[in-house]
Design a protein around this motif. Structure first.
Motif, mmCIF file in Angstrom:
data_model
loop_
_atom_site.group_PDB
_atom_site.id
_atom_site.type_symbol
_atom_site.label_atom_id
_atom_site.label_comp_id
_atom_site.label_asym_id
_atom_site.label_seq_id
_atom_site.Cartn_x
_atom_site.Cartn_y
_atom_site.Cartn_z
ATOM 1 N N GLN A 125 0.740 -1.318 -0.014
ATOM 2 C CA GLN A 125 -0.068 -0.048 0.027
ATOM 3 C C GLN A 125 0.821 1.193 0.165
ATOM 4 O O GLN A 125 0.556 2.298 -0.672
ATOM 5 C CB GLN A 125 -0.899 0.073 1.248
ATOM 6 N N ALA A 126 1.754 1.409 0.871
ATOM 7 C CA ALA A 126 2.906 2.412 0.746
ATOM 8 C C ALA A 126 3.611 2.869 -0.394
ATOM 9 O O ALA A 126 3.632 3.805 -0.818
ATOM 10 C CB ALA A 126 3.700 2.433 2.059
ATOM 11 N N ALA A 127 4.035 1.450 -0.897
ATOM 12 C CA ALA A 127 4.560 1.639 -2.156
ATOM 13 C C ALA A 127 3.784 2.303 -3.415
ATOM 14 O O ALA A 127 4.309 3.053 -4.177
ATOM 15 C CB ALA A 127 5.157 0.087 -2.662
ATOM 16 N N GLY A 128 2.376 1.679 -3.152
ATOM 17 C CA GLY A 128 1.474 2.288 -4.233
ATOM 18 C C GLY A 128 1.319 3.970 -4.231
ATOM 19 O O GLY A 128 1.480 4.603 -5.021
ATOM 20 N N VAL A 129 1.164 4.242 -2.923
ATOM 21 C CA VAL A 129 1.086 5.702 -2.662
ATOM 22 C C VAL A 129 2.342 6.513 -3.054
ATOM 23 O O VAL A 129 2.302 7.299 -3.818
ATOM 24 C CB VAL A 129 0.837 5.914 -1.139
ATOM 25 N N THR A 130 3.244 5.798 -2.659
ATOM 26 C CA THR A 130 4.758 6.439 -3.096
ATOM 27 C C THR A 130 4.796 6.556 -4.538
ATOM 28 O O THR A 130 5.321 7.778 -5.220
ATOM 29 C CB THR A 130 5.899 5.662 -2.735
ATOM 30 N N GLY A 131 4.585 5.403 -5.214
ATOM 31 C CA GLY A 131 4.623 5.547 -6.817
ATOM 32 C C GLY A 131 3.693 6.400 -7.206
ATOM 33 O O GLY A 131 3.996 7.266 -8.474
ATOM 34 N N LEU A 132 2.549 6.443 -6.993
ATOM 35 C CA LEU A 132 1.499 7.322 -7.335
ATOM 36 C C LEU A 132 1.898 8.982 -7.382
ATOM 37 O O LEU A 132 1.817 9.553 -8.138
ATOM 38 C CB LEU A 132 0.137 7.247 -7.023
ATOM 39 N N LEU A 133 2.418 9.046 -6.084
ATOM 40 C CA LEU A 133 2.835 10.377 -5.636
ATOM 41 C C LEU A 133 4.119 10.881 -6.436
ATOM 42 O O LEU A 133 4.128 11.959 -7.162
ATOM 43 C CB LEU A 133 3.351 10.545 -4.200
ATOM 44 N N ALA A 134 4.951 9.964 -6.795
ATOM 45 C CA ALA A 134 6.213 10.326 -7.400
ATOM 46 C C ALA A 134 5.782 10.440 -8.711
ATOM 47 O O ALA A 134 6.452 11.287 -9.729
ATOM 48 C CB ALA A 134 7.424 9.283 -7.545
ATOM 49 N N LEU A 135 5.044 9.754 -9.484
ATOM 50 C CA LEU A 135 4.555 9.824 -11.031
ATOM 51 C C LEU A 135 3.881 11.321 -11.029
ATOM 52 O O LEU A 135 4.229 11.956 -12.027
ATOM 53 C CB LEU A 135 3.669 8.680 -11.127
ATOM 54 N N THR A 136 2.778 11.291 -10.292
ATOM 55 C CA THR A 136 2.195 12.653 -10.579
ATOM 56 C C THR A 136 3.157 13.819 -10.204
ATOM 57 O O THR A 136 3.101 14.859 -11.092
ATOM 58 C CB THR A 136 1.081 12.647 -9.372
ATOM 59 N N THR A 137 3.950 13.866 -9.328
ATOM 60 C CA THR A 137 4.767 14.845 -9.120
ATOM 61 C C THR A 137 5.688 15.248 -10.186
ATOM 62 O O THR A 137 5.879 16.021 -10.861
ATOM 63 C CB THR A 137 5.950 14.707 -7.900
ATOM 64 N N THR A 138 6.185 14.015 -10.830
ATOM 65 C CA THR A 138 7.160 14.167 -12.009
ATOM 66 C C THR A 138 6.488 14.606 -13.245
ATOM 67 O O THR A 138 6.831 15.411 -13.823
ATOM 68 C CB THR A 138 7.782 12.652 -12.234
ATOM 69 N N LEU A 139 5.276 14.481 -13.647
ATOM 70 C CA LEU A 139 4.280 14.784 -14.432
ATOM 71 C C LEU A 139 4.426 16.314 -14.558
ATOM 72 O O LEU A 139 4.470 17.140 -15.256
ATOM 73 C CB LEU A 139 3.141 14.100 -14.838
ATOM 74 N N PHE A 140 3.949 16.795 -13.412
ATOM 75 C CA PHE A 140 3.732 17.980 -13.153
ATOM 76 C C PHE A 140 5.137 18.918 -13.203
ATOM 77 O O PHE A 140 4.999 19.985 -13.940
ATOM 78 C CB PHE A 140 3.314 18.680 -11.865
ATOM 79 N N LEU A 141 6.207 18.347 -12.867
ATOM 80 C CA LEU A 141 7.470 18.960 -12.924
ATOM 81 C C LEU A 141 8.081 19.013 -14.303
ATOM 82 O O LEU A 141 8.651 19.972 -14.629
ATOM 83 C CB LEU A 141 8.511 18.348 -12.004
ATOM 84 N N LEU A 142 7.710 18.011 -15.149
ATOM 85 C CA LEU A 142 7.844 17.998 -16.540
ATOM 86 C C LEU A 142 7.178 18.979 -17.404
ATOM 87 O O LEU A 142 7.397 19.465 -18.493
ATOM 88 C CB LEU A 142 7.932 16.523 -16.924
ATOM 89 N N VAL A 143 6.000 19.455 -16.843
ATOM 90 C CA VAL A 143 5.411 20.611 -17.683
ATOM 91 C C VAL A 143 6.084 22.099 -17.038
ATOM 92 O O VAL A 143 6.323 22.945 -17.838
ATOM 93 C CB VAL A 143 4.010 20.390 -17.276
#
Lengths: 226, 357
Positions: free
Chosen positions: A10-28
């Motif tokens: 569960q923690a890994a899922g939250v971590t992955g989703l957070l990192a992915l969302t953050t990265t997408l925003f950062l790449l914009v």
């Protein structure tokens, strides 16, 4: 209490989703910001650059503290969230994303700005002489020419977000399935003296980071120009 | 189309350029001058890369720049070919060309297929810049410029960074392009012979000034011509008279003199410009008849200038036609050469530059 495996998953899922969302925003967000930093002659460049770089030098808890104040229902960000979404930001996944964007911003913007600074301005002149305006030059010339730097910066931003702790603790708390990320789960295990669980999480993060960085560095050295 | 570039540019480095150009550009304007004389800066002013310079730039009635304003390059309908081809390294030749075809500024452009055929680019389209030779890169760069909408093309020494082989590869294309007059062209070069073949107008950059030259012949033989040191030579403005098929020689006349050049030039137009290098001209003080040299022109020495080991003689051989001859100092002394002396100029070779309309 859930099993260790389910807790980590569960923690890994939250971590992955957070990192992915953050990265997408950062790449914009980061490429235009980095381009501005790399090219501008404005007197505002040094303070903006310093602001972006702050997370590199400040303890994450300092940034987390101010973000927590801002995201509180009576804080500026919290008030906006309340008005728009009807919910405050603190201790939510959205709040965590905002905190992570701030925290990982220099890790994406910095390398991009360095890459942009070394770009041959003659190519920009050539594009301009073909009738291509500034926005199209950026999208069709600058970004494709720097696709390696973009991928590297994205990976760095992702990996760095995965490893974040202090800001999450301040503004996210420890809500399973919502804001409980791997680094927090690891801290919990240690506090509970569950060293076996702590080992599992720590090893997972270590191996993940090592593998990602190794592959990125190897890919960066391979032939493709840009 | 009227081209107006007037004003002065001053740089902190001390570089200074005054330009006073106002011409009706209906073909090719060559800008010649030594390196550092401001030729490229002159082009940059037109192209829009010096938007803050207090210079007025008007093309075809559109004001692109004035002391208080300056359109950015992408809003000016002008295509530039640079010395270094400046291809985008991450795109293949086709991708580089696509960059231009998607441009939407006003102006006319050539068709993709037409340009690819004209420059023989078909086999190169899938290649990346680093896989191309210097000459091939420059051909792609040329094509890229031709595909972007424009009302004026600027060529900034398009051959200067090429080796001799690449130069002779691209020269015919440039020549064709200029002679077709698909678009007005400003062509910068440090070599007068290189551009003479194509030029309808000649502008000179010298002593921090760009200005127009009225008579190419007079300019080419003037001792103040900044290009004289490199490749001294006279430009002669001739008319075609007749072609002798037996010897395959064309007779060209200028003033009272005739010149014979190989090949049938009857179709190249009425006016023909000849470039006669000074090193290929010898002087005789008495009339020479029994000599294999066909081209012998009578004249009077106008002036002499010592240039290191040799002496450059300017020979007047018509109303405002001059030849240049490079002779040794010993010959000057032995033949008593000096201003006013009647001579016969013996011309070993003549390069034909098919002339302006």
């Amino acid at each position: 209490m859930t099993s260790i495996g389910a807790d980590i998953a569960q923690a890994a899922g939250v971590t992955g989703l957070l990192a992915l969302t953050t990265t997408l925003f950062l790449l914009v967000l980061s490429p235009p910001l980095a381009w501005w930093i790399a090219r501008t002659a404005s007197k505002w460049r040094p303070p903006v650059e310093a602001l972006v770089a702050l997370p590199l030098v400040l303890p994450p808890t300092v940034i987390g503290f101010y973000l927590l104040l801002a995201m509180a229902p009576d804080g500026p960000l919290g008030a906006i969230a309340l008005a728009v979404a009807g919910a405050p930001l603190a201790f939510t996944f959205a709040g965590l994303v905002i905190g992570s964007i701030v925290y990982s911003l220099p890790f994406v913007t910095g390398p991009l700005a360095s890459a942009f600074r070394t770009m041959d301005t003659h190519l920009l002149e050539a594009a301009s002489s073909l009738g291509v305006g500034p926005a199209a030059r950026f999208l069709r010339l600058v970004l494709p020419m720097h696709r390696k730097a973009l991928v590297a910066a994205g990976v760095l931003g992702f990996a760095h977000t995965v490893g974040e702790f202090g800001i999450v603790l301040m503004i996210g708390g420890n809500i399973p399935g919502e804001t409980r990320v791997l680094s927090i789960a690891l801290f919990d295990r240690v506090e509970m003296l569950d060293y076996a669980g702590a080992h599992a999480i720590a090893a997972l993060l270590l191996v993940f980071s090592l593998v990602v960085l190794t592959f990125t560095y190897r890919w960066l050295r391979q032939g493709v120009p840009g | 189309m009227r081209l107006l570039v007037q004003g002065e540019l001053e740089r902190p480095t001390g570089f200074h350029l005054a330009t006073d150009v106002d011409l009706d550009l209906d073909g090719v304007a060559a800008v010649v001058g030594a390196s550092g004389a401001g030729k490229s800066t002159f082009l940059r002013l037109i192209a829009g890369f010096e938007p803050r310079a207090p210079v007025t730039v008007e093309v075809g009635g559109n004001r692109w720049q004035a002391p208080a304003m300056g359109l950015p390059p992408y809003q000016r309908s002008v295509g530039t070919v640079f010395q270094d081809s400046r291809l985008f390294p991450h795109l293949d030749a086709r991708g580089n060309l696509a960059f231009a075809t998607r441009s939407r500024r006003p102006g006319t452009r050539l068709e993709f297929d037409e340009v690819v055929e004209f420059l023989d680019l078909e086999p190169l389209l899938e290649q990346y810049p680093h896989e191309l030779s210097g000459g091939q890169r420059q051909r792609v760069a040329l094509a890229r410029t031709l595909l972007a909408p424009a009302r004026l093309w600027l060529l900034d020494e398009p051959m200067s960074s090429l080796d001799p082989a690449s130069k002779s590869e691209i020269a015919p294309y440039l020549h064709d392009l200029c002679r077709r007059h698909a678009m007005p062209i400003v062509y910068v070069s440090h070599s007068l012979p290189e551009v003479l073949a194509m030029a309808d107008h000649v502008l000179v950059a010298a002593d921090g000034q760009v200005s127009r030259v009225d008579s190419i012949g007079e300019f080419s033989t003037s001792f103040t011509n900044p290009l004289l040191a490199d490749e001294a030579g006279a430009v002669i403005d001739c008319q075609f008279k007749s072609y002798d098929p037996r010897y395959r020689l064309s007779e060209l006349v200028f003033g009272a003199s005739s010149l014979f050049v190989p090949g049938d030039l009857s179709t190249t137009g009425e006016r023909i410009l000849l470039h006669i290098p000074a090193r290929d001209v010898s002087l005789a003080t008495s009339r020479v008849e029994d000599v294999s040299i066909l081209n012998r022109v009578d004249g009077v020495i106008d002036a002499l200038q010592e240039q290191g080991e040799s002496v450059l003689a300017r020979v007047r051989c018509g109303e405002d036609q001059f030849l240049l001859a490079r002779v040794t100092r010993r010959s000057v002394d032995e033949l008593h050469l000096g201003a006013g002396v009647r001579v016969q100029a013996l011309i070993k070779s003549v390069a034909v530059r098919t002339g302006a309309p």
